[in-house]
Structure formats: structure tokens, C-alpha cells
Design a protein around this motif. Structure first.
Motif, PDB file in Angstrom:
ATOM      1  N   THR A   5      75.588   4.455  64.768  1.00  0.00           N
ATOM      2  CA  THR A   5      74.125   5.234  65.490  1.00  0.00           C
ATOM      3  C   THR A   5      73.173   3.895  65.544  1.00  0.00           C
ATOM      4  O   THR A   5      71.777   4.066  64.586  1.00  0.00           O
ATOM      5  N   LEU A   8      69.282   4.174  66.784  1.00  0.00           N
ATOM      6  CA  LEU A   8      68.004   4.888  65.542  1.00  0.00           C
ATOM      7  C   LEU A   8      67.194   3.866  66.035  1.00  0.00           C
ATOM      8  O   LEU A   8      67.257   2.792  65.725  1.00  0.00           O
ATOM      9  N   VAL A  18      68.966  11.899  65.364  1.00  0.00           N
ATOM     10  CA  VAL A  18      69.996  11.599  64.859  1.00  0.00           C
ATOM     11  C   VAL A  18      71.290  12.225  65.621  1.00  0.00           C
ATOM     12  O   VAL A  18      72.744  11.558  65.545  1.00  0.00           O
ATOM     13  N   THR A  21      72.070  11.808  69.594  1.00  0.00           N
ATOM     14  CA  THR A  21      72.514   9.792  69.383  1.00  0.00           C
ATOM     15  C   THR A  21      73.990  10.331  68.807  1.00  0.00           C
ATOM     16  O   THR A  21      75.328   9.988  70.052  1.00  0.00           O
ATOM     17  N   ASN A  22      74.418  10.613  67.759  1.00  0.00           N
ATOM     18  CA  ASN A  22      75.555  11.162  67.661  1.00  0.00           C
ATOM     19  C   ASN A  22      76.572  11.786  67.924  1.00  0.00           C
ATOM     20  O   ASN A  22      77.680  11.583  68.624  1.00  0.00           O
ATOM     21  N   LEU A  84      76.232  12.909  61.508  1.00  0.00           N
ATOM     22  CA  LEU A  84      74.815  12.576  60.806  1.00  0.00           C
ATOM     23  C   LEU A  84      75.261  11.299  60.837  1.00  0.00           C
ATOM     24  O   LEU A  84      74.705  10.680  59.438  1.00  0.00           O
ATOM     25  N   GLY A  86      75.205   7.233  60.295  1.00  0.00           N
ATOM     26  CA  GLY A  86      73.887   6.076  60.283  1.00  0.00           C
ATOM     27  C   GLY A  86      73.380   6.161  59.096  1.00  0.00           C
ATOM     28  O   GLY A  86      73.753   6.651  58.134  1.00  0.00           O
ATOM     29  N   VAL A  90      66.037  10.514  57.280  1.00  0.00           N
ATOM     30  CA  VAL A  90      65.594  11.219  58.591  1.00  0.00           C
ATOM     31  C   VAL A  90      64.927  11.928  58.040  1.00  0.00           C
ATOM     32  O   VAL A  90      64.833  12.233  56.783  1.00  0.00           O
ATOM     33  N   LEU A 101      70.090   9.556  54.498  1.00  0.00           N
ATOM     34  CA  LEU A 101      71.369  10.272  55.987  1.00  0.00           C
ATOM     35  C   LEU A 101      71.849   9.729  54.962  1.00  0.00           C
ATOM     36  O   LEU A 101      73.202  11.543  54.369  1.00  0.00           O
TER      37      LEU A 101
END
Length: 211
Positions: A5, A8, A18, A21-22, A84, A86, A90, A101
Motif C-alpha cells: 500500500t 497510503l 487500507v 487500496t489493497n 490489510l 502495508g 490505521v 497494521l
């Protein structure tokens, strides 16, 4: 290949940002279109539209449901932790601590509770580090008989922040607001904004998505 990520933001992102994005990274890695992923989700019983997936990937859903994470992971044939991926922290809730994370992934795999959450529970109520929820949210949750997190979630979906913050922003934008009429206007504005929040909460009670 592990999902990253790198896009981010420097600020602490929401869990939904998050995951979104993933999710997009995993989808592109699997060479799936949004329609193809939605079709897989339909086979698993999650009746998403393409707009739901777009909202998730666009970071517009702050806190996706656990069931959605599980079904997305199954659709990708990947561990939930890959959603999750990255580094950094978060934020799980609007009013609450941020967690690493890496610690969250460990927790979902059976590891210990993230230290940030343990520390939050041990902080005495009334301490500035752990303030009580605003009265407007507390009263509405009590009146509707739902968890206060539902009120925060609905407001986040509607305005990107809390009901109290939206109310105060609107009241302060009124050019003729004075100390004398501010309280009255706050009460009136709270009632107006609660209508929108209640509609979303009622949809959630029926098992529907916020959209």
C-alpha cells in the motif's frame, strides 16, 4: 506476490481506505475487472453492485464489515490479512486509537490484542485521551436502541466526519450566529441532520448497505 500500500497517505488512514487500496491492488494483480469481482462476490452471496466496489476502492467506505472482508478474501483466494497489507498505522474508528497494521494482521491471525487498544481500555473515563462521545451521538444511539458506533459510521458515510462536527460546521457558517442563538440553532440543526443519519441506520438494521 505480497500486496503493498505504497499509495497510503502520510496521515493515519481509515480501515476502509487500507482495505480499498489493497482490494484494488489484488484485483489488478488477479487481472479481474470490477464486474468480474462483483460476479464472484454474488456467487458468495454478497449482492454488491459495481458502485459498492468502486466506493470501497475509492476509499469512500471508512469501516467495511467483517463479513465483507472475509468474502472479499475468499473471492481472491487470499488470506484476510492481504486486505490489510502495508506499514504504518490505521484508524479503526472516528473516536478511538490508531493501531499498527502489522499488529492488526497479527491479531486477526490469533495474536495478542494491539497494544494501542489495550492502552485505550485502561485509560480512565473522563481522561482527555479518552473523551466521552458527544451528547448528540449518545442521545441518538440511546433513542434508536443501536450501538453508538452505528451513529458514527452513518455520519462518516454521509459527511466524512461526525454528526456533531457537521452540525457545528453548519451553525458556525451562518453569518448572523451569536452566542445567544447558537445553542438554539445547534439543537435545531441536530434534529435536521439526525433525519439523514437515521435513514442510514434503519437501512443497516434491515441488513442493507449504506449506499
Amino acid at each position: 506476490m505480497a500486496t503493498t500500500t505504497s499509495d497510503l497517505p502520510d496521515v493515519e488512514p481509515s480501515l476502509g481506505f487500507v482495505v480499498g487500496t489493497n482490494c484494488q491492488a489484488l484485483r489488478l494483480e488477479a487481472q479481474l475487472t470490477q464486474d468480474e469481482l462483483v460476479a464472484r462476490l454474488h456467487m458468495l452471496g454478497l449482492r454488491w453492485k459495481r458502485s459498492n466496489l468502486s466506493a470501497l476502492e475509492g476509499g469512500e467506505r471508512a469501516r467495511p464489515a467483517l463479513a465483507e472482508l472475509v468474502l472479499l478474501a475468499v473471492a481472491f483466494k487470499r488470506p484476510v490479512g492481504d486486505l490489510l497489507s502495508g506499514t504504518g498505522h490505521v484508524r479503526l474508528a472516528t473516536h478511538g486509537p490508531s493501531v499498527r497494521l502489522a499488529d492488526l494482521r497479527s491479531f486477526l491471525s490469533g495474536g495478542p490484542t494491539p497494544a494501542e487498544l489495550e492502552a485505550q481500555l485502561s485509560t480512565p473515563m473522563g481522561d482527555p485521551a479518552n473523551p466521552l462521545p458527544p451528547p448528540a451521538e449518545r442521545d441518538m444511539a440511546r433513542r434508536l436502541g443501536v450501538p453508538i458506533s452505528w451513529i458514527f459510521d452513518a455520519a462518516e458515510q454521509q459527511w466524512g466526519h461526525t454528526l456533531t462536527e457537521e452540525r457545528d460546521r453548519r451553525v458556525e457558517s451562518m453569518s448572523d450566529t451569536t452566542d445567544e442563538n447558537r445553542r438554539t440553532r445547534r439543537a435545531s440543526m441536530t434534529k435536521q441532520l439526525e433525519v439523514s443519519v437515521q435513514k442510514l441506520v434503519e437501512r443497516r438494521q434491515l441488513g442493507h448497505d449504506y449506499k
